[in-house]
Design a protein around this motif. Structure first.
Motif, PDB file in Angstrom:
ATOM      1  N   ALA A 186      -6.956  -5.574   3.520  1.00  0.00           N
ATOM      2  CA  ALA A 186      -8.118  -5.504   4.404  1.00  0.00           C
ATOM      3  C   ALA A 186      -8.915  -6.798   4.322  1.00  0.00           C
ATOM      4  CB  ALA A 186      -8.996  -4.317   4.019  1.00  0.00           C
ATOM      5  N   MET A 187      -9.480  -7.190   5.451  1.00  0.00           N
ATOM      6  CA  MET A 187     -10.242  -8.429   5.530  1.00  0.00           C
ATOM      7  C   MET A 187     -11.566  -8.289   4.789  1.00  0.00           C
ATOM      8  SD  MET A 187     -11.677 -10.255   8.971  1.00  0.00           S
ATOM      9  CE  MET A 187     -12.733 -11.704   8.869  1.00  0.00           C
ATOM     10  N   SER A 188     -11.927  -9.307   4.011  1.00  0.00           N
ATOM     11  CA  SER A 188     -13.223  -9.304   3.337  1.00  0.00           C
ATOM     12  C   SER A 188     -14.297  -9.800   4.301  1.00  0.00           C
ATOM     13  CB  SER A 188     -13.192 -10.204   2.098  1.00  0.00           C
ATOM     14  OG  SER A 188     -12.992 -11.553   2.471  1.00  0.00           O
ATOM     15  N   ALA A 189     -15.544  -9.438   4.033  1.00  0.00           N
ATOM     16  CA  ALA A 189     -16.642  -9.823   4.927  1.00  0.00           C
ATOM     17  C   ALA A 189     -16.806 -11.335   5.008  1.00  0.00           C
ATOM     18  CB  ALA A 189     -17.944  -9.181   4.452  1.00  0.00           C
ATOM     19  N   ASP A 232      -7.908   1.228  -1.995  1.00  0.00           N
ATOM     20  CA  ASP A 232      -7.944   0.117  -1.043  1.00  0.00           C
ATOM     21  C   ASP A 232      -7.152   0.439   0.217  1.00  0.00           C
ATOM     22  OD1 ASP A 232      -9.475  -1.391  -2.711  1.00  0.00           O
ATOM     23  OD2 ASP A 232      -7.910  -2.845  -3.239  1.00  0.00           O
ATOM     24  N   SER A 233      -7.595  -0.129   1.330  1.00  0.00           N
ATOM     25  CA  SER A 233      -6.852  -0.022   2.583  1.00  0.00           C
ATOM     26  C   SER A 233      -5.843  -1.158   2.667  1.00  0.00           C
ATOM     27  CB  SER A 233      -7.804  -0.094   3.780  1.00  0.00           C
ATOM     28  OG  SER A 233      -8.658   1.027   3.818  1.00  0.00           O
ATOM     29  N   VAL A 234      -4.617  -0.814   3.013  1.00  0.00           N
ATOM     30  CA  VAL A 234      -3.547  -1.797   3.153  1.00  0.00           C
ATOM     31  C   VAL A 234      -2.830  -1.534   4.474  1.00  0.00           C
ATOM     32  CG1 VAL A 234      -1.428  -2.749   2.154  1.00  0.00           C
ATOM     33  CG2 VAL A 234      -3.240  -1.882   0.649  1.00  0.00           C
ATOM     34  N   SER A 235      -2.589  -2.594   5.231  1.00  0.00           N
ATOM     35  CA  SER A 235      -1.812  -2.458   6.461  1.00  0.00           C
ATOM     36  C   SER A 235      -0.332  -2.543   6.114  1.00  0.00           C
ATOM     37  CB  SER A 235      -2.183  -3.563   7.452  1.00  0.00           C
ATOM     38  OG  SER A 235      -1.311  -3.535   8.570  1.00  0.00           O
ATOM     39  N   LEU A 283       1.371  -9.050  -4.227  1.00  0.00           N
ATOM     40  CA  LEU A 283       0.111  -8.474  -3.750  1.00  0.00           C
ATOM     41  C   LEU A 283      -0.357  -7.314  -4.620  1.00  0.00           C
ATOM     42  CD1 LEU A 283       0.304  -8.337   0.170  1.00  0.00           C
ATOM     43  CD2 LEU A 283      -1.004  -9.907  -1.264  1.00  0.00           C
ATOM     44  N   SER A 284       0.530  -6.814  -5.471  1.00  0.00           N
ATOM     45  CA  SER A 284       0.200  -5.639  -6.288  1.00  0.00           C
ATOM     46  C   SER A 284      -1.063  -5.842  -7.103  1.00  0.00           C
ATOM     47  CB  SER A 284       1.372  -5.297  -7.218  1.00  0.00           C
ATOM     48  OG  SER A 284       2.529  -4.995  -6.477  1.00  0.00           O
ATOM     49  N   GLU A 285      -1.231  -7.043  -7.652  1.00  0.00           N
ATOM     50  CA  GLU A 285      -2.388  -7.335  -8.499  1.00  0.00           C
ATOM     51  C   GLU A 285      -3.696  -7.322  -7.714  1.00  0.00           C
ATOM     52  OE1 GLU A 285      -2.430  -7.621 -11.707  1.00  0.00           O
ATOM     53  OE2 GLU A 285      -0.257  -7.534 -12.016  1.00  0.00           O
ATOM     54  N   ASP A 286      -3.613  -7.566  -6.415  1.00  0.00           N
ATOM     55  CA  ASP A 286      -4.822  -7.640  -5.589  1.00  0.00           C
ATOM     56  C   ASP A 286      -5.204  -6.298  -4.980  1.00  0.00           C
ATOM     57  OD1 ASP A 286      -4.999 -10.426  -6.000  1.00  0.00           O
ATOM     58  OD2 ASP A 286      -3.546 -10.786  -4.397  1.00  0.00           O
TER      59      ASP A 286
END
Length: 214
Positions: free
Chosen positions: A86-89, A39-42, A31-34
């Motif tokens: 985080a969820m995209s729109a 950014d918000s990360v849970s 996930l590091s690349e994304d």
């Protein structure tokens, strides 16, 4: 905003106290690349802001309030944590609305294997228990789950095999602290009822609603 569908687990690689909080370093793997700075990360249900990348890890600043309400302080080096971006729109909404704002910490009471599935029991405070609905949504360690049964100070959830294997639930033992976030819709309705009934300070209870004719 998140959905409670964990993408993968990470691993805590560092935790150090800072002025007013702490710095948490998490191995985020593929996930590091994304992830980009800001950014918000849970992270096990806690919404954190990505601060700095180091190879396949990201560091996050954690406020004192977040440390107080969550279990991040109790997780040791090497502990697995659940990760969700985080969820995209334009994304598909597969779980429920998860803000990443933890209400408090519960404790894993027991885990029972039922065929290929699992059932977990979690003890929580009375304040959190009052926000739960049977067959309602709850976030446990950032995982979107549905309550199967309720009791005065806890609840149970059924966990499907995919969720069990994909998340950190399989690594937890009895007594482990788990981050809990109740359904924001339930919280919003309760808040508005407290405003309408004038019980913001004293708290809304079933008895008070009955006294008012509800």
């Amino acid at each position: 905003m998140f959905t409670g569908l964990v993408q993968q687990t990470g691993r805590i690689e560092g935790f150090s106290q800072t002025s007013g909080g702490a710095l948490l370093e998490v191995h985020t793997g593929r996930l590091s690349e994304d992830i980009s700075e800001g950014d918000s990360v849970s992270v096990s249900g806690v919404c954190l802001t990505a601060a700095k990348r180091s190879s396949s890890s990201w560091s996050f600043d954690v406020s004192s309030e977040t440390l107080r309400l969550s279990n991040l302080r109790e997780k040791g080096i090497g502990s697995e944590v659940n990760l969700e971006l985080a969820m995209s729109a334009s994304g598909r909404f597969g779980g429920h609305i998860v803000q990443g704002h933890i209400d408090g910490v519960g404790r894993l009471e027991r885990t029972e294997k039922k065929g290929d599935f699992y059932e977990i029991w979690v003890s929580v405070s009375r304040e959190i228990s009052e926000m739960l609905l049977k067959k309602g949504s709850v976030s446990v360690e950032g995982i979107s789950l549905t309550t199967a049964s309720l009791k005065d100070a806890g609840f149970s959830c059924a966990v499907i095999p995919e969720t069990w294997q994909r998340t950190n639930l399989k690594t937890l033992s009895v007594g482990s602290p788990v981050n809990i976030e109740t359904d924001m819709i339930v919280r919003a309705v309760r808040k508005q009822l407290e405003v309408l009934t004038g019980t913001q300070d004293s708290g809304l209870t079933i008895e008070k609603l009955r006294e008012m004719g509800f």
